[in-house]
Design a protein around this motif. Structure first.
Motif, PDB file in Angstrom:
ATOM      1  N   PHE A   1       0.326  -1.476   0.205  1.00  0.00           N
ATOM      2  CA  PHE A   1       0.076  -0.306  -0.125  1.00  0.00           C
ATOM      3  C   PHE A   1       0.690   0.963   0.198  1.00  0.00           C
ATOM      4  N   ARG A   2       2.157   0.981   0.257  1.00  0.00           N
ATOM      5  CA  ARG A   2       3.119   1.838  -0.052  1.00  0.00           C
ATOM      6  C   ARG A   2       2.909   2.748  -1.261  1.00  0.00           C
ATOM      7  N   GLY A   3       2.814   1.679  -2.640  1.00  0.00           N
ATOM      8  CA  GLY A   3       2.502   2.560  -3.742  1.00  0.00           C
ATOM      9  C   GLY A   3       1.430   3.549  -3.923  1.00  0.00           C
ATOM     10  N   PHE A   4       1.000   4.230  -5.584  1.00  0.00           N
ATOM     11  CA  PHE A   4       0.004   4.658  -5.856  1.00  0.00           C
ATOM     12  C   PHE A   4      -1.174   3.734  -5.488  1.00  0.00           C
ATOM     13  N   PRO A   5      -2.468   3.220  -5.444  1.00  0.00           N
ATOM     14  CA  PRO A   5      -3.200   4.959  -4.924  1.00  0.00           C
ATOM     15  C   PRO A   5      -2.939   5.444  -4.093  1.00  0.00           C
ATOM     16  N   TYR A   6      -2.793   4.186  -2.672  1.00  0.00           N
ATOM     17  CA  TYR A   6      -3.291   4.731  -1.614  1.00  0.00           C
ATOM     18  C   TYR A   6      -2.276   5.885  -0.945  1.00  0.00           C
ATOM     19  N   LEU A   7      -0.227   5.532  -0.976  1.00  0.00           N
ATOM     20  CA  LEU A   7       0.596   5.957  -1.213  1.00  0.00           C
ATOM     21  C   LEU A   7       0.252   5.767   0.732  1.00  0.00           C
ATOM     22  N   TYR A   8       0.302   4.736   1.113  1.00  0.00           N
ATOM     23  CA  TYR A   8      -0.261   4.795   2.758  1.00  0.00           C
ATOM     24  C   TYR A   8       1.454   4.586   3.556  1.00  0.00           C
ATOM     25  N   ASP A   9       1.800   4.981   4.052  1.00  0.00           N
ATOM     26  CA  ASP A   9       3.143   5.578   5.434  1.00  0.00           C
ATOM     27  C   ASP A   9       2.200   4.437   6.647  1.00  0.00           C
ATOM     28  N   GLY A  10       3.306   3.440   6.211  1.00  0.00           N
ATOM     29  CA  GLY A  10       2.576   2.501   7.641  1.00  0.00           C
ATOM     30  C   GLY A  10       3.199   1.909   8.701  1.00  0.00           C
ATOM     31  N   THR A  11       2.645   2.391   9.402  1.00  0.00           N
ATOM     32  CA  THR A  11       3.602   1.558  11.118  1.00  0.00           C
ATOM     33  C   THR A  11       2.979   0.347  11.435  1.00  0.00           C
ATOM     34  N   ARG A  12       3.730  -0.472  12.004  1.00  0.00           N
ATOM     35  CA  ARG A  12       3.355  -1.646  12.570  1.00  0.00           C
ATOM     36  C   ARG A  12       2.350  -1.925  13.829  1.00  0.00           C
ATOM     37  N   ALA A  13       2.330   0.200  14.233  1.00  0.00           N
ATOM     38  CA  ALA A  13       1.080   0.181  15.506  1.00  0.00           C
ATOM     39  C   ALA A  13       0.003   0.534  14.733  1.00  0.00           C
ATOM     40  N   TYR A  14       0.102   1.185  13.531  1.00  0.00           N
ATOM     41  CA  TYR A  14      -1.479   1.460  12.921  1.00  0.00           C
ATOM     42  C   TYR A  14      -1.817   0.205  12.117  1.00  0.00           C
ATOM     43  N   GLU A  15      -1.062  -0.765  11.757  1.00  0.00           N
ATOM     44  CA  GLU A  15      -1.054  -2.473  11.722  1.00  0.00           C
ATOM     45  C   GLU A  15      -2.001  -2.787  13.061  1.00  0.00           C
ATOM     46  N   GLN A  16      -1.503  -2.570  14.066  1.00  0.00           N
ATOM     47  CA  GLN A  16      -2.314  -3.267  14.861  1.00  0.00           C
ATOM     48  C   GLN A  16      -3.814  -2.734  15.271  1.00  0.00           C
ATOM     49  N   LYS A  17      -3.006  -1.213  14.813  1.00  0.00           N
ATOM     50  CA  LYS A  17      -5.051  -1.284  15.980  1.00  0.00           C
ATOM     51  C   LYS A  17      -6.302  -1.623  14.547  1.00  0.00           C
ATOM     52  N   TYR A  18      -5.861  -1.642  13.421  1.00  0.00           N
ATOM     53  CA  TYR A  18      -6.242  -1.638  12.141  1.00  0.00           C
ATOM     54  C   TYR A  18      -7.062  -3.147  11.600  1.00  0.00           C
ATOM     55  N   LEU A  19      -5.763  -4.435  11.607  1.00  0.00           N
ATOM     56  CA  LEU A  19      -5.816  -5.826  11.610  1.00  0.00           C
ATOM     57  C   LEU A  19      -6.985  -6.389  12.749  1.00  0.00           C
ATOM     58  N   LYS A  20      -6.941  -5.524  13.709  1.00  0.00           N
ATOM     59  CA  LYS A  20      -7.193  -6.782  14.990  1.00  0.00           C
ATOM     60  C   LYS A  20      -8.397  -6.992  14.841  1.00  0.00           C
ATOM     61  N   HIS A  21      -9.785  -5.960  13.762  1.00  0.00           N
ATOM     62  CA  HIS A  21     -10.635  -6.196  13.126  1.00  0.00           C
ATOM     63  C   HIS A  21     -11.179  -8.023  12.268  1.00  0.00           C
ATOM     64  N   TYR A  22      -9.960  -8.213  12.199  1.00  0.00           N
ATOM     65  CA  TYR A  22      -9.779  -9.910  11.670  1.00  0.00           C
ATOM     66  C   TYR A  22      -9.546 -10.394  12.416  1.00  0.00           C
ATOM     67  N   LEU A  23      -9.433 -10.318  13.805  1.00  0.00           N
ATOM     68  CA  LEU A  23      -9.309 -11.780  14.690  1.00  0.00           C
ATOM     69  C   LEU A  23     -10.556 -11.755  16.018  1.00  0.00           C
ATOM     70  N   ASN A  24     -11.432 -12.341  14.899  1.00  0.00           N
ATOM     71  CA  ASN A  24     -12.620 -12.838  15.927  1.00  0.00           C
ATOM     72  C   ASN A  24     -13.346 -13.860  15.209  1.00  0.00           C
ATOM     73  N   LYS A  25     -14.093 -14.699  15.025  1.00  0.00           N
ATOM     74  CA  LYS A  25     -14.844 -15.760  14.305  1.00  0.00           C
ATOM     75  C   LYS A  25     -14.937 -15.650  12.927  1.00  0.00           C
ATOM     76  N   HIS A  26     -15.925 -14.567  12.930  1.00  0.00           N
ATOM     77  CA  HIS A  26     -16.735 -14.053  11.444  1.00  0.00           C
ATOM     78  C   HIS A  26     -15.661 -13.956  10.353  1.00  0.00           C
ATOM     79  N   SER A  27     -14.556 -14.224  11.195  1.00  0.00           N
ATOM     80  CA  SER A  27     -13.608 -13.449   9.938  1.00  0.00           C
ATOM     81  C   SER A  27     -12.431 -14.037   9.003  1.00  0.00           C
ATOM     82  N   LEU A  28     -12.201 -13.768   7.704  1.00  0.00           N
ATOM     83  CA  LEU A  28     -10.996 -14.783   7.435  1.00  0.00           C
ATOM     84  C   LEU A  28      -9.674 -14.113   6.499  1.00  0.00           C
TER      85      LEU A  28
END
Length: 195
Positions: A29-56
């Protein structure tokens, strides 16, 4: 053709690959069109949405290396900005599959993995008894200064999979761009198909 294994991960199966998924997102996602300057801290906050029994998480593995991943889950269990946007448009987020990222290292592209990611996520949505599948794609101006000359939109691919952009249905989501000093809101176009 590489010898890639596609494996469905959910629940506790996701934890061992949490950092690898985060790293893929940051890299791709660092590439276009997202141009995301990501960090592990941000990722941990975002990816927690998928840590449940309905997610894949659909993982693409070259041996023991995660080279691609695609995520999905029930929209009502994801970020509120997306679920509220669809709710305001007249949809019930509890009946909708939200397809998050679909990230794959460049050297593995063009071999059908993008379709495999969508096939497995949509099958998961049908197994959950959901009615719709949706995702959000960032909207960038055509003359954006960081847009590469060889950039190709994925719109045609999404149309071929029977997704359509919902006119006027957009969500705002915030992250830091590679050329910006702080997070800014981005407009995300919602795409939808019936399962």
């Amino acid at each position: 053709m590489t010898n890639i294994k596609i494996i469905n991960l959910n629940g506790d199966d996701i934890w061992p690959w949490f950092d690898a998924i985060a790293d893929l997102r940051i890299q791709i996602f660092r590439g276009f069109p997202y141009l995301y300057d990501g960090t592990r801290a941000y990722e941990q906050k975002y990816l927690k949405h998928y840590l449940n029994k309905h997610s894949l998480v659909v993982g693409a593995f070259d041996g023991k290396k995660l080279v691609g991943a695609a995520t999905c889950g029930i929209l009502s269990e994801h970020d509120k900005s997306f679920s509220e946007t669809l709710s305001d448009a007249g949809f019930n987020p509890e009946t909708m599959l939200y397809c998050g990222e679909s990230v794959l290292l460049p050297e593995y592209r063009g071999q059908g993995f993008r379709h495999a990611f969508f096939d497995r996520r949509e099958a998961h949505g049908r197994d959950l008894g959901l009615q719709f599948s949706c995702f959000a794609a960032v909207s960038r101006p055509l003359n954006h200064p960081l847009k590469p000359e060889n950039y190709q939109s994925l719109d045609e691919f999404w149309y071929k999979r029977d997704y359509v952009p919902l006119e006027g249905v957009e969500a705002d989501f915030s992250w830091k761009d590679v050329d910006q000093p702080k997070e800014t809101d981005k407009t995300m176009q919602i795409w939808l198909k019936m399962l």
